[in-house]
Design a protein around this motif. Sequence first.
Motif, PDB file in Angstrom:
ATOM      1  N   PRO A  89      23.076 -14.027  48.028  1.00 60.19           N
ATOM      2  CA  PRO A  89      23.208 -12.566  48.725  1.00 60.19           C
ATOM      3  C   PRO A  89      23.481 -12.525  46.633  1.00 60.19           C
ATOM      4  CG  PRO A  89      24.893 -14.227  48.313  1.00 60.19           C
ATOM      5  CD  PRO A  89      23.324 -14.407  48.353  1.00 60.19           C
ATOM      6  N   MET A  90      22.586 -11.099  46.613  1.00 58.19           N
ATOM      7  CA  MET A  90      22.404  -9.756  44.788  1.00 58.19           C
ATOM      8  C   MET A  90      22.851 -10.052  44.039  1.00 58.19           C
ATOM      9  SD  MET A  90      18.490  -9.310  43.896  1.00 58.19           S
ATOM     10  CE  MET A  90      19.016  -7.025  43.105  1.00 58.19           C
ATOM     11  N   ARG A 130      17.739 -11.769  47.718  1.00 54.28           N
ATOM     12  CA  ARG A 130      16.370 -11.654  47.368  1.00 54.28           C
ATOM     13  C   ARG A 130      15.966 -13.399  47.366  1.00 54.28           C
ATOM     14  NH1 ARG A 130      17.519 -11.844  40.670  1.00 54.28           N
ATOM     15  NH2 ARG A 130      16.089  -9.869  41.249  1.00 54.28           N
ATOM     16  N   LEU A 178       1.391 -17.296  41.032  1.00 55.58           N
ATOM     17  CA  LEU A 178       2.103 -15.964  39.842  1.00 55.58           C
ATOM     18  C   LEU A 178       0.760 -15.583  38.576  1.00 55.58           C
ATOM     19  CD1 LEU A 178       5.411 -16.164  39.846  1.00 55.58           C
ATOM     20  CD2 LEU A 178       4.778 -17.713  37.751  1.00 55.58           C
ATOM     21  N   ASN A 187       2.924 -12.122  33.723  1.00 52.36           N
ATOM     22  CA  ASN A 187       4.894 -12.647  35.002  1.00 52.36           C
ATOM     23  C   ASN A 187       5.311 -12.638  33.694  1.00 52.36           C
ATOM     24  OD1 ASN A 187       5.336 -10.692  36.816  1.00 52.36           O
ATOM     25  ND2 ASN A 187       4.684 -12.698  38.217  1.00 52.36           N
ATOM     26  N   GLN A 188       4.681 -13.854  32.676  1.00 48.61           N
ATOM     27  CA  GLN A 188       5.307 -14.836  31.948  1.00 48.61           C
ATOM     28  C   GLN A 188       5.309 -13.683  30.267  1.00 48.61           C
ATOM     29  OE1 GLN A 188       1.350 -16.461  30.641  1.00 48.61           O
ATOM     30  NE2 GLN A 188       1.975 -17.621  32.736  1.00 48.61           N
ATOM     31  N   VAL A 189       6.931 -13.133  30.589  1.00 42.58           N
ATOM     32  CA  VAL A 189       7.649 -11.700  29.997  1.00 42.58           C
ATOM     33  C   VAL A 189       8.760 -13.127  29.550  1.00 42.58           C
ATOM     34  CG1 VAL A 189       8.574  -9.371  29.222  1.00 42.58           C
ATOM     35  CG2 VAL A 189       6.320 -10.177  30.976  1.00 42.58           C
ATOM     36  N   VAL A 190       9.223 -13.306  28.083  1.00 41.43           N
ATOM     37  CA  VAL A 190      10.036 -13.047  27.293  1.00 41.43           C
ATOM     38  C   VAL A 190      11.222 -12.650  27.712  1.00 41.43           C
ATOM     39  CG1 VAL A 190      10.927 -14.333  25.584  1.00 41.43           C
ATOM     40  CG2 VAL A 190       9.085 -14.315  25.916  1.00 41.43           C
ATOM     41  N   PRO A 242      14.571  -9.430  32.140  1.00 42.64           N
ATOM     42  CA  PRO A 242      14.475  -8.252  32.800  1.00 42.64           C
ATOM     43  C   PRO A 242      14.633  -7.433  33.269  1.00 42.64           C
ATOM     44  CG  PRO A 242      14.772  -9.898  34.642  1.00 42.64           C
ATOM     45  CD  PRO A 242      14.821 -10.009  33.404  1.00 42.64           C
ATOM     46  N   LEU A 262      25.605 -15.430  40.146  1.00 47.22           N
ATOM     47  CA  LEU A 262      24.162 -15.685  40.183  1.00 47.22           C
ATOM     48  C   LEU A 262      23.210 -15.018  40.120  1.00 47.22           C
ATOM     49  CD1 LEU A 262      25.156 -16.176  44.366  1.00 47.22           C
ATOM     50  CD2 LEU A 262      24.521 -17.783  43.038  1.00 47.22           C
ATOM     51  N   ASP A 263      22.691 -13.991  40.269  1.00 49.56           N
ATOM     52  CA  ASP A 263      22.207 -12.459  40.066  1.00 49.56           C
ATOM     53  C   ASP A 263      21.435 -13.790  38.341  1.00 49.56           C
ATOM     54  OD1 ASP A 263      20.269 -10.409  39.987  1.00 49.56           O
ATOM     55  OD2 ASP A 263      21.541  -9.587  39.205  1.00 49.56           O
ATOM     56  N   ILE A 264      22.118 -13.496  37.176  1.00 48.94           N
ATOM     57  CA  ILE A 264      21.516 -14.074  36.072  1.00 48.94           C
ATOM     58  C   ILE A 264      21.278 -15.028  36.491  1.00 48.94           C
ATOM     59  CG2 ILE A 264      22.664 -14.492  33.761  1.00 48.94           C
ATOM     60  CD1 ILE A 264      24.417 -12.009  34.315  1.00 48.94           C
ATOM     61  N   CYS A 272      19.688 -16.670  38.802  1.00 46.83           N
ATOM     62  CA  CYS A 272      18.581 -16.928  38.988  1.00 46.83           C
ATOM     63  C   CYS A 272      17.054 -16.178  38.360  1.00 46.83           C
ATOM     64  CB  CYS A 272      18.639 -15.078  40.140  1.00 46.83           C
ATOM     65  SG  CYS A 272      16.842 -15.777  41.262  1.00 46.83           S
ATOM     66  N   LEU A 273      17.036 -14.996  37.536  1.00 44.69           N
ATOM     67  CA  LEU A 273      16.434 -14.577  36.720  1.00 44.69           C
ATOM     68  C   LEU A 273      16.904 -14.831  35.732  1.00 44.69           C
ATOM     69  CD1 LEU A 273      18.209 -10.837  37.052  1.00 44.69           C
ATOM     70  CD2 LEU A 273      15.991 -11.429  37.845  1.00 44.69           C
ATOM     71  N   TYR A 308      14.044 -17.629  36.668  1.00 46.13           N
ATOM     72  CA  TYR A 308      12.731 -16.652  37.082  1.00 46.13           C
ATOM     73  C   TYR A 308      11.931 -16.811  35.263  1.00 46.13           C
ATOM     74  CZ  TYR A 308       9.500 -13.204  36.942  1.00 46.13           C
ATOM     75  OH  TYR A 308       8.848 -12.348  36.595  1.00 46.13           O
ATOM     76  N   CYS A 309      13.461 -16.397  34.660  1.00 46.46           N
ATOM     77  CA  CYS A 309      12.606 -15.575  33.127  1.00 46.46           C
ATOM     78  C   CYS A 309      11.400 -17.607  32.280  1.00 46.46           C
ATOM     79  CB  CYS A 309      13.586 -15.491  32.094  1.00 46.46           C
ATOM     80  SG  CYS A 309      13.871 -13.988  33.200  1.00 46.46           S
ATOM     81  N   SER A 338       8.664 -18.156  34.316  1.00 39.99           N
ATOM     82  CA  SER A 338       7.380 -18.067  33.051  1.00 39.99           C
ATOM     83  C   SER A 338       7.286 -18.069  31.884  1.00 39.99           C
ATOM     84  CB  SER A 338       7.290 -16.279  33.558  1.00 39.99           C
ATOM     85  OG  SER A 338       8.981 -15.878  33.394  1.00 39.99           O
ATOM     86  N   SER A 339       7.693 -17.871  31.271  1.00 37.09           N
ATOM     87  CA  SER A 339       8.211 -18.177  29.999  1.00 37.09           C
ATOM     88  C   SER A 339       7.554 -19.329  29.324  1.00 37.09           C
ATOM     89  CB  SER A 339       9.098 -17.529  29.055  1.00 37.09           C
ATOM     90  OG  SER A 339      10.198 -18.999  28.688  1.00 37.09           O
ATOM     91  N   SER A 369       4.519 -21.564  29.615  1.00 38.71           N
ATOM     92  CA  SER A 369       3.186 -21.404  29.111  1.00 38.71           C
ATOM     93  C   SER A 369       3.153 -20.074  28.301  1.00 38.71           C
ATOM     94  CB  SER A 369       2.322 -21.221  30.079  1.00 38.71           C
ATOM     95  OG  SER A 369       2.273 -20.250  31.001  1.00 38.71           O
ATOM     96  N   SER A 370       3.817 -19.131  27.387  1.00 39.34           N
ATOM     97  CA  SER A 370       2.712 -18.182  26.402  1.00 39.34           C
ATOM     98  C   SER A 370       4.307 -17.958  25.392  1.00 39.34           C
ATOM     99  CB  SER A 370       3.254 -17.175  27.126  1.00 39.34           C
ATOM    100  OG  SER A 370       4.934 -16.967  26.815  1.00 39.34           O
ATOM    101  N   HIS A 380       2.532 -12.707  23.580  1.00 38.08           N
ATOM    102  CA  HIS A 380       2.879 -11.842  24.762  1.00 38.08           C
ATOM    103  C   HIS A 380       3.325  -9.885  23.642  1.00 38.08           C
ATOM    104  CE1 HIS A 380       7.234 -10.411  24.602  1.00 38.08           C
ATOM    105  NE2 HIS A 380       6.872  -9.797  25.913  1.00 38.08           N
TER     106      HIS A 380
END
Lengths: 593, 593
Positions: free
Chosen positions: A484-485, A497, A507, A511-514, A517, B7-9, B11-12, B15-16, B19-20, B22-23, B28
């Motif tokens: 639950p978000m 989510r 992917l 999406n590889q943004v540091v 979001p 939870l939101d943070i 999860c984010l 995710y971040c 994705s980050s 490998s860059s 960027h």
Amino acid sequence: MVEHSGLDIMCLNKYCHSSSSSSSSSEHDKKIFSKLKHSLSRDYPRKNAEFLSGQYGTNVLLIGAALMLAIAHHGPAVKEEHLLSFVTCLMLLQLIWMMWYILARERQKNSRTEKDVHATTCWIRGGLTLLALLSLIMDAFRIGYYAGYQSCVSAVLGVYPVIHATHTVAQVHFLWFHIKDVIKSFETFERFGVIHAVFTNLLLWCNGVMSEAEHFLNNHKRRLSALGQGNLTIVHSEPHCNCTTSSCSMFSSSLYYLYPFNIEYHIFVSAMLFVMWKNIGRTINLSSNQKRVATKTQGLTLGPILGLLALASTIGILVVYITHVEESLRTRQSAISMFYIYGIVILVFMCSSSASGLIIYRADHVPLDTSKNPSRQLDTELLFGSSVGSWLMSWCSIVAVLGSESSPPYRWTNLVYSLLIVLEKYTQNLFIIESLYRQQEGREREDPELLAAPEIFSVTSSLAPPYNGIINRAYETPDRACVPMENEQEGGGQVYRCPRKPLEVPLPLENQVVEPPNIKRQILKNISVFLLMCNISLWILPAFGCRPQYDNGLEQETFGFSIWTTVLNFAIPLNLFYRMHSVASLFEVFRRV
Amino acid sequence: MVEHSGLDIMCLNKYCHSSSSSSSSSEHDKKIFSKLKHSLSRDYPRKNAEFLSGQYGTNVLLIGAALMLAIAHHGPAVKEEHLLSFVTCLMLLQLIWMMWYILARERQKNSRTEKDVHATTCWIRGGLTLLALLSLIMDAFRIGYYAGYQSCVSAVLGVYPVIHATHTVAQVHFLWFHIKDVIKSFETFERFGVIHAVFTNLLLWCNGVMSEAEHFLNNHKRRLSALGQGNLTIVHSEPHCNCTTSSCSMFSSSLYYLYPFNIEYHIFVSAMLFVMWKNIGRTINLSSNQKRVATKTQGLTLGPILGLLALASTIGILVVYITHVEESLRTRQSAISMFYIYGIVILVFMCSSSASGLIIYRADHVPLDTSKNPSRQLDTELLFGSSVGSWLMSWCSIVAVLGSESSPPYRWTNLVYSLLIVLEKYTQNLFIIESLYRQQEGREREDPELLAAPEIFSVTSSLAPPYNGIINRAYETPDRACVPMENEQEGGGQVYRCPRKPLEVPLPLENQVVEPPNIKRQILKNISVFLLMCNISLWILPAFGCRPQYDNGLEQETFGFSIWTTVLNFAIPLNLFYRMHSVASLFEVFRRV
């Protein structure tokens, strides 16, 4: 065409002959009559009913405007009493209609009325209730004033505030419980009722604006003659007897501090009622009739701090300006210069924040939401329309500065200030309009790169169980459960989510943004809060008497006293409305981003 | 909300992180920059582009308005030359844009441009060409005037008419070949071009209105001082040298007879360009983009006769009024009385014919056509908006009559006249709007009883052979063949009416009506022709100087000279536009019914 018409007539005659053979003439007459009667009692077509009622409302306003123009001349024929009794009648009519409407709704209680959730929000209604309270205090002052001068003024001056107070209370009740209704019965009649209410409030707004402008103009003339510049006649409208109570002058002088609130109250109510009028007979698209707004205050620091700074300095400037402008020419000039410099600083900040908001939007392509929404459309049109007043004023100042022969110290700061006002309204309008029109299905849509990664399911709790079986289960793997978000819906619905299944879509590189979001969203939130507070500041200054356009003399030299005061009397009320309206819109933007 | 945000943070962050990993940071940065660059060069969202260009246009107009206000003061700073050079620049810019547009279209000749057939009609363009010709004559007079005073007036006065003439010629060419285009390339740029053209024309309209009003006001003041009523200053703007040619005064006095045409030309062009602007980027619905109009003049007698009578008497009234109003007080009063009585008669006829038109519509229920059509929407809004001027004037007159202390012979006729003006505009607007919004698929739809009987097939000749096999053959019995009914389509298509097969649907009882089926249509046609001619009459009177609102003195007594002339300067141009615009709309109504 000539060749064919012969055939046409032949054919029609043949047709008519065959149909008329079995009917007598008297039967036919009766039928026509009953048919006509039936047609006339049928509901009027919608487009025409709109114009029918719109034209009625416009004429009501114009009668009021004609009376006001006659009063402005201070002739013997038309007095303020006439206008007030006209307005009182209009308010009584509106009261009767509102009572009828509420009773009719009560009776139909079993059938649910449709509501347009976009029509207004809680906090707008809350704000209006506050303004209405201040209006009630104003009515109390008016009654007190009347009680003091009772012996020599018209009874209308006593009746008007009583009816106005009743009207205010009833209208606030109406706003809370009925403004979102989508009317579907007695449409033509209700259309007249609602438009009557719209234009009654608009007329009350005009009346407030006129009284306020006249009061300010008299003050201004007094100031000019104190400086020895004017041979202007000041019209006093004081009653011809002494006050029987001790507080008459207190009442009449306090009134002018309450006018700005009363004025904003009426124009806002009128805009909301107009949306209700637009909604009559409308078929609401239920899927677009859901509001998803979550106000999150995380990361809000710079915007509020700068905004509060602007607000605090505004109050300082207001006090210094009002005390200094009445003194000698030198202090007056320095007060005006101070105002312009302060204005330039604040406007530069406002322009650059609107512009950066727009750049963020450009970097972040989201399709605009073009679904029908009368409330939003009115918002944008009013923003645009009310900017015109202030733009006209600015361009006049620019013409005056460029053409003027005298050169006071504030000449070029006035030029820069006016140019910035034009630019600021231009960018701010664009920012607000784009913010209101951007689609916002789930907040993550704002960052298109993120869209591909987590899937978002918005489930209204009343419609479906939290874990919506068929769709969600496909993604439910032990390590990637839906979490639950956030509580994103007004009705208590929940948003889930689910991380994307890694095998289905690889992917993307982008999406590889540091950066975190939602940094864009945080910036936008800060911008909207900052702009909101700046707009409040720029409302406070003219609302409470800081109007250098009257005092600086440059424009008056180029345009003459009468043309320039006419321009100001048109432009300043529009500008005040613009500021208040953009505050409301920016708050909406703040809640949406 | 607080519980979920954790939870939101989390999860984010997860995710971040993934994705980050490998860059690198510099890659960027580059990506963000190129993404931003790409986004900025992308086409601007449509809603925003509209506001972006709309705000630009409004500001252009406001700069012009500011200059005009400064000129109206007759101060030393701003002179007419400044305004004219500003307008000349705008016209040059528009010329460049039009040239660019036409060249760009030429190049894309192979790809067909979409057209909006509703945008304008041949006869409107024809009328505008006529007005443009009169404008060209006006430019010639201006050049002649400049040649006479060359030595002492600014060169701008010579350049302006030359550019204006070029602008007029180019614009008429543009109107004939490009005004219906639906622009789909370079949308944002073209939007600016079109809106620039709209507001340039609007500014030229304002300029014409101002010159005309000033000329009339000077005449009026001269008249007042001749009657010994005024100590008003008349501002002469004559050059300070003698004319070198013999015809200078002829030029300058003829100019004022041409102004009304020039004024109407610019406002009409501006409305048409506005429709073009609204059409930019629009997807035209091809099925609704067909116009079926057949003008049939059968049964047209009473309307044109009464209309011509009105027109002839108008010219008589105009001549008598203008010659009598400058004489003694007595003849002046009788001229004004005559005007009001004439006005009452004509308005009673107009009101009753609009009302009967509306009753015919009520007796004949047809659903309204609600498809999108910017041209029609603008028409209705302009009708409504331009009525406001005249309504305000009327209500002011009513207030003045009721409040006045003096009682000239025309006092009560003025009251009746003003009330009728309000009523006439009210009913006429409703009639025109309903006529424009009624569906008209095949003209027989207007009589719903007839619909059941003959089936109508509309076949465009270029698409199918006259006897469309599959559908028609079913009805082709020897005695009931399809007969070509009438040439109803612009493109030369034909409409076939096949009588219904008697066995399939029994003839409803209601069909047994004796009256010829198109009598309603004939009445409506007569009404629209009559109203059209009356509107021309009511345009001619104020356009050529018959303005009793200036001469009767009643309103001036109640409102004062300056307020009343301000009201008139606002209301009379709007009223003139209203009359011309309703003539155009009524012609459209005439062609549709």
